[in-house]
Scaffold this motif. Structure first.
Motif, mmCIF file in Angstrom:
data_model
loop_
_atom_site.group_PDB
_atom_site.id
_atom_site.type_symbol
_atom_site.label_atom_id
_atom_site.label_comp_id
_atom_site.label_asym_id
_atom_site.label_seq_id
_atom_site.Cartn_x
_atom_site.Cartn_y
_atom_site.Cartn_z
ATOM 1 N N LEU A 350 0.834 -1.178 0.000
ATOM 2 C CA LEU A 350 0.000 0.000 0.000
ATOM 3 C C LEU A 350 0.888 1.254 0.000
ATOM 4 O O LEU A 350 2.114 1.139 0.157
ATOM 5 N N LEU A 351 0.268 2.439 -0.042
ATOM 6 C CA LEU A 351 1.001 3.668 0.230
ATOM 7 C C LEU A 351 1.166 3.864 1.734
ATOM 8 O O LEU A 351 2.257 4.178 2.219
ATOM 9 N N LYS A 352 0.091 3.660 2.479
ATOM 10 C CA LYS A 352 0.080 3.906 3.922
ATOM 11 C C LYS A 352 -0.434 2.682 4.667
ATOM 12 O O LYS A 352 -1.395 2.045 4.229
ATOM 13 N N ASP A 353 0.210 2.349 5.786
ATOM 14 C CA ASP A 353 -0.237 1.215 6.603
ATOM 15 C C ASP A 353 -1.703 1.367 6.982
ATOM 16 O O ASP A 353 -2.188 2.482 7.251
ATOM 17 N N GLU A 354 -2.398 0.245 7.044
ATOM 18 C CA GLU A 354 -3.757 0.262 7.557
ATOM 19 C C GLU A 354 -3.713 0.395 9.075
ATOM 20 O O GLU A 354 -2.785 -0.100 9.726
ATOM 21 N N SER A 355 -4.702 1.054 9.628
ATOM 22 C CA SER A 355 -4.701 1.313 11.072
ATOM 23 C C SER A 355 -5.022 0.061 11.873
ATOM 24 O O SER A 355 -4.603 -0.074 13.025
ATOM 25 N N ARG A 356 -5.759 -0.873 11.276
ATOM 26 C CA ARG A 356 -6.111 -2.121 11.973
ATOM 27 C C ARG A 356 -4.892 -3.043 11.998
ATOM 28 O O ARG A 356 -4.265 -3.279 10.960
ATOM 29 N N LEU A 357 -4.564 -3.586 13.154
ATOM 30 C CA LEU A 357 -3.432 -4.509 13.246
ATOM 31 C C LEU A 357 -3.692 -5.801 12.491
ATOM 32 O O LEU A 357 -2.757 -6.494 12.079
ATOM 33 N N ASP A 358 -4.968 -6.153 12.306
ATOM 34 C CA ASP A 358 -5.275 -7.345 11.516
ATOM 35 C C ASP A 358 -5.395 -6.998 10.037
ATOM 36 O O ASP A 358 -5.736 -7.846 9.216
ATOM 37 N N GLY A 359 -5.098 -5.745 9.693
ATOM 38 C CA GLY A 359 -5.060 -5.338 8.302
ATOM 39 C C GLY A 359 -3.658 -5.534 7.741
ATOM 40 O O GLY A 359 -2.907 -6.391 8.194
ATOM 41 N N TRP A 360 -3.296 -4.686 6.769
ATOM 42 C CA TRP A 360 -1.975 -4.802 6.138
ATOM 43 C C TRP A 360 -1.101 -3.629 6.513
ATOM 44 O O TRP A 360 -1.565 -2.485 6.562
ATOM 45 N N GLN A 361 0.166 -3.910 6.762
ATOM 46 C CA GLN A 361 1.151 -2.884 7.113
ATOM 47 C C GLN A 361 2.324 -2.908 6.120
ATOM 48 O O GLN A 361 3.481 -2.921 6.504
ATOM 49 N N SER A 362 1.986 -2.946 4.847
ATOM 50 C CA SER A 362 3.003 -2.952 3.793
ATOM 51 C C SER A 362 3.204 -1.570 3.186
ATOM 52 O O SER A 362 3.820 -1.432 2.131
ATOM 53 N N GLY A 363 2.681 -0.548 3.852
ATOM 54 C CA GLY A 363 2.775 0.802 3.324
ATOM 55 C C GLY A 363 4.193 1.341 3.247
ATOM 56 O O GLY A 363 5.101 0.861 3.934
ATOM 57 N N LEU A 364 4.362 2.355 2.416
ATOM 58 C CA LEU A 364 5.635 3.066 2.329
ATOM 59 C C LEU A 364 5.756 4.082 3.450
ATOM 60 O O LEU A 364 6.848 4.582 3.729
ATOM 61 N N VAL A 365 4.613 4.381 4.083
ATOM 62 C CA VAL A 365 4.604 5.252 5.253
ATOM 63 C C VAL A 365 3.794 4.576 6.350
ATOM 64 O O VAL A 365 2.937 3.730 6.084
#
Length: 389
Positions: A350-365
């Motif tokens: 993604l561009l930005k991490d999702e706020s949910r911990l069970d979401g995705w944190q592949s963001g560049l920010v």
């Protein structure tokens, strides 16, 4: 007369597809980002400012036919007319305008069945009549043909790249995956998806714009091929073969999401299988397996990577890699894809991490807006890419 006109256009599109020659290797690979929350209903102006800084060339957007963000919440009387009162394109017009102003190409992924089109079921259930989806795809491609006037009488930007659905081998996005028939289990998702792909392909190409491209597949990297499991799904290669058998006729590119399987995987890591068992998953490490099967079944079609990414730890302690590894793997992955003459698009998720911990944190920010090292890595990689597309 309107029906006759659509029929003639569809026949012409079929003739073009039948006589088209296989595509040659692209001189460059278009790179971009897929982050719906930031580009569709999020802070669009801020997002495209970052895209400009990052040298993003392509942005993927879901174009919802039905559902909460659906264009057609009620059945249109004239489904092939983009100006039918049942259609609400405002959300998509806005983002397409921002993309044009930023010099970014749009890839629209048509997804989600309206309740009126599948007997009141959820948006991840295929439409009862493929014609309804074909008519919507045609209306969408007409609206974003580059000559259609918007509500403010300005000509709307052109969209030339399209996807049919999203991860149809995953029950989250298309259900049911399997159906028990008299002679055994049937991959129902492939049967339904063959109709979905044909509908989107024929609808978009019926505009006769000439330079439109429609990708099918958009497959998830893994599937269990276990019809009676609590969460049945289909592996990407089995799904591709089943789609061919079910009558999926043609497409301009086959899209896939070659995600890694765990934090120890590098972009070159091949899927682990039982000794002697054939590979079922398709990651970037064995993308050649998918390309070979596409070639065997459909010829020299283009390959699009429409989702790829590495999550970071923090915050994902289970599946994430360090910030430094994310940046290194991003650079390595895009280099691998660029060297492959069949791949001419790759999008980071993604561009930005999702706020949910069970979401995705592949963001560049990060979720707070802090730039990870991968931000600079993407910017450097994209800046080196060809500016022409």
């Amino acid at each position: 007369m309107r029906r006759l006109g659509v029929l003639v256009a569809l026949c012409a599109a079929a003739l073009v597809a039948a006589t088209a020659q296989p595509g040659h290797a692209s001189r460059y690979m278009r790179v971009g980002i897929y982050d719906e929350a930031q580009t569709l209903y999020g802070p669009v102006e801020t997002t495209f400012a970052l895209f400009k800084q990052l040298h993003v060339q392509e942005v993927r957007l879901n174009l919802y036919w039905g559902g909460p963000y659906g264009v057609a919440k009620t059945r249109p009387k004239s489904a092939t007319n983009p100006n039918d009162p049942a259609y609400d394109w405002a959300l998509y017009d806005r983002t397409v305008d921002y993309a044009q102003q930023s010099g970014v190409h749009v890839l629209f992924s048509i997804y989600g069945t309206p309740a009126w089109a599948n007997g009141g079921k959820k948006q991840n259930v295929a439409p009862t009549r493929a014609t309804d989806l074909r008519n919507f795809a045609y209306a969408a491609a007409r609206r974003y043909s580059g000559v259609w006037k918007g509500d403010d009488d300005r000509t709307l930007p052109a969209v030339r790249e399209w996807l049919a659905w999203n991860e149809p081998n995953n029950p989250v996005f298309l259900t049911p995956q399997w159906r028990h028939a008299a002679n055994g289990w049937v991959i129902q998702s492939a049967v339904d998806y063959a109709k979905i792909c044909n509908a989107v392909y024929n609808g978009v190409h019926a505009t006769l714009q000439g330079n439109e491209r429609v990708a099918c597949g958009v497959t998830a990297p893994r599937g269990n091929n276990e019809a009676s499991s609590p969460r049945p799904s289909v592996s990407p290669l089995a799904f591709l073969r089943a789609c061919k058998k079910a009558g999926l006729k043609s497409f301009d590119a086959w899209a896939h999401h070659p995600y890694y399987a765990g934090p120890s995987d590098q972009p070159t890591t091949k899927p682990v299988t039982a000794k002697g068992a054939p590979t079922t998953a398709v990651t970037l490490g064995n993308i050649s397996d998918l390309i070979k099967e596409v070639t065997r079944l459909y010829g020299n079609k283009r390959i699009w990577i429409t989702e790829y990414g590495y999550q970071t730890n923090p915050p994902d302690a289970l599946f994430g890699v360090s910030y430094a590894k994310q940046a290194a793997y991003l650079t390595q992955a895009f280099a691998i894809a660029r060297k492959n003459p069949r791949i001419d698009m790759m999008l980071w998720f993604l561009l930005k991490d999702e706020s949910r911990l069970d979401g995705w944190q592949s963001g560049l920010v990060t979720v707070t807006g802090k730039k990870k090292p991968a931000y600079a890595a993407f910017m450097k990689m994209a800046a080196a890419a060809s500016p022409h597309g």
